[in-house]
Design a protein around this motif. Structure first.
Motif, mmCIF file in Angstrom:
data_model
loop_
_atom_site.group_PDB
_atom_site.id
_atom_site.type_symbol
_atom_site.label_atom_id
_atom_site.label_comp_id
_atom_site.label_asym_id
_atom_site.label_seq_id
_atom_site.Cartn_x
_atom_site.Cartn_y
_atom_site.Cartn_z
ATOM 1 N N ALA A 152 0.905 -1.437 -0.089
ATOM 2 C CA ALA A 152 0.069 -0.026 0.112
ATOM 3 C C ALA A 152 0.854 1.309 0.040
ATOM 4 O O ALA A 152 0.561 2.196 -0.799
ATOM 5 C CB ALA A 152 -0.981 -0.057 1.045
ATOM 6 N N SER A 158 -3.794 0.223 -4.299
ATOM 7 C CA SER A 158 -5.125 0.451 -3.610
ATOM 8 C C SER A 158 -5.402 -0.684 -2.641
ATOM 9 O O SER A 158 -5.050 -1.744 -2.952
ATOM 10 C CB SER A 158 -6.005 1.049 -4.377
ATOM 11 O OG SER A 158 -6.731 -0.185 -5.165
ATOM 12 N N HIS A 159 -6.261 -0.363 -1.645
ATOM 13 C CA HIS A 159 -6.789 -1.644 -0.814
ATOM 14 C C HIS A 159 -7.523 -2.557 -1.718
ATOM 15 O O HIS A 159 -7.358 -3.827 -1.322
ATOM 16 C CB HIS A 159 -7.759 -1.113 0.371
ATOM 17 C CG HIS A 159 -6.885 -0.212 1.401
ATOM 18 N ND1 HIS A 159 -7.669 0.340 2.379
ATOM 19 C CD2 HIS A 159 -5.608 0.304 1.493
ATOM 20 C CE1 HIS A 159 -6.660 1.181 3.065
ATOM 21 N NE2 HIS A 159 -5.558 1.085 2.494
ATOM 22 N N ILE A 173 -8.386 -6.611 4.497
ATOM 23 C CA ILE A 173 -7.032 -6.021 3.928
ATOM 24 C C ILE A 173 -6.671 -4.621 4.802
ATOM 25 O O ILE A 173 -5.898 -4.148 5.464
ATOM 26 C CB ILE A 173 -6.744 -5.627 2.568
ATOM 27 C CG1 ILE A 173 -6.578 -6.984 1.679
ATOM 28 C CG2 ILE A 173 -5.928 -4.621 2.098
ATOM 29 C CD1 ILE A 173 -5.398 -7.901 2.081
ATOM 30 N N LYS A 174 -8.071 -3.931 5.016
ATOM 31 C CA LYS A 174 -8.057 -2.764 5.561
ATOM 32 C C LYS A 174 -7.689 -2.764 7.094
ATOM 33 O O LYS A 174 -7.175 -1.891 7.784
ATOM 34 C CB LYS A 174 -9.511 -2.092 5.602
ATOM 35 C CG LYS A 174 -9.825 -1.601 4.024
ATOM 36 C CD LYS A 174 -11.075 -1.150 4.082
ATOM 37 C CE LYS A 174 -11.466 -0.284 2.425
ATOM 38 N NZ LYS A 174 -12.551 0.201 2.380
ATOM 39 N N ILE A 177 -4.128 -3.484 7.530
ATOM 40 C CA ILE A 177 -3.204 -2.285 7.449
ATOM 41 C C ILE A 177 -3.453 -1.350 8.610
ATOM 42 O O ILE A 177 -2.444 -0.774 9.007
ATOM 43 C CB ILE A 177 -3.665 -1.471 6.146
ATOM 44 C CG1 ILE A 177 -3.280 -2.110 4.717
ATOM 45 C CG2 ILE A 177 -3.115 -0.237 6.108
ATOM 46 C CD1 ILE A 177 -3.828 -1.785 3.458
#
Length: 189
Positions: A152, A158-159, A173-174, A177
């Motif tokens: 990222a 992008s996510h 994923i979010k 991160i």
């Protein structure tokens, strides 16, 4: 002199170079380019995949560094990190713009996109961080979190692109991160 001593000297030199730029002294830019120029160009080339665009991004980044040097605060992070963030953002803007890429044939555009998809910044990522606190903190993260954060924040994915690439749900994923960045922040403070 130990590796940590030389890293501290380089960090001080870059910080002083940014202060020189803020004071309007050209020597600051010379110091930055002498110290980090080849690495900056390499990072730009890795993100953009074309030498001519990498040179343009580096030139634009140096101009931004000159103009915004007064905004740098040694209390908020390292000079090296600030410089590389400006370059990375400039590279990502060039990729988003796309006008420069339209000069390529459709086949070359496809090849460039494939190369970008093949970027795996977890290989030799230690080179980007050099001996520093951020490198030590990145080492402390689990491999998956480190890999996703580097995709990222270094490769510029992008996510959604990371989720597709990793075959993991976007929400996961979010979360990874967010937790990884929180762990980095805790480590750095």
């Amino acid at each position: 002199m130990t590796e940590n001593d030389s890293a501290a000297i380089r960090a001080t030199r870059l910080r002083d170079a940014l202060f020189a730029c803020a004071a309007g002294r050209n020597a600051g830019l010379d110091t930055i380019l002498d110290s980090e120029g080849p690495q900056l160009l390499g990072v730009a080339h890795r993100i953009l995949g074309r030498h001519d665009l990498a040179e343009e991004a580096l030139q634009d980044a140096m101009l931004l560094i000159w103009r915004k040097a007064r905004q740098f605060s040694a209390d908020s992070g390292s000079a090296r990190g600030w410089i590389y963030a400006i370059l990375r953002n400039r590279c990502l803007n060039i990729l988003r713009d796309g006008k420069r890429l339209s000069l390529l044939s459709p086949g070359d555009l496809a090849t460039l996109q494939e190369r970008r998809q093949a970027i795996v910044p977890t290989e030799d990522w230690e080179i980007l961080a050099a001996p520093s606190r951020i490198r030590d903190c990145l080492k402390g993260l689990d491999g998956q979190s480190r890999h996703i954060i580097l995709l990222a924040h270094v490769a510029g994915f992008s996510h959604a692109e990371i989720a597709t690439r990793q075959d993991v749900p976007l929400g996961t994923i979010k979360s990874l991160i967010r937790r990884g960045l929180h762990a980095l922040k805790d480590c750095l403070t």
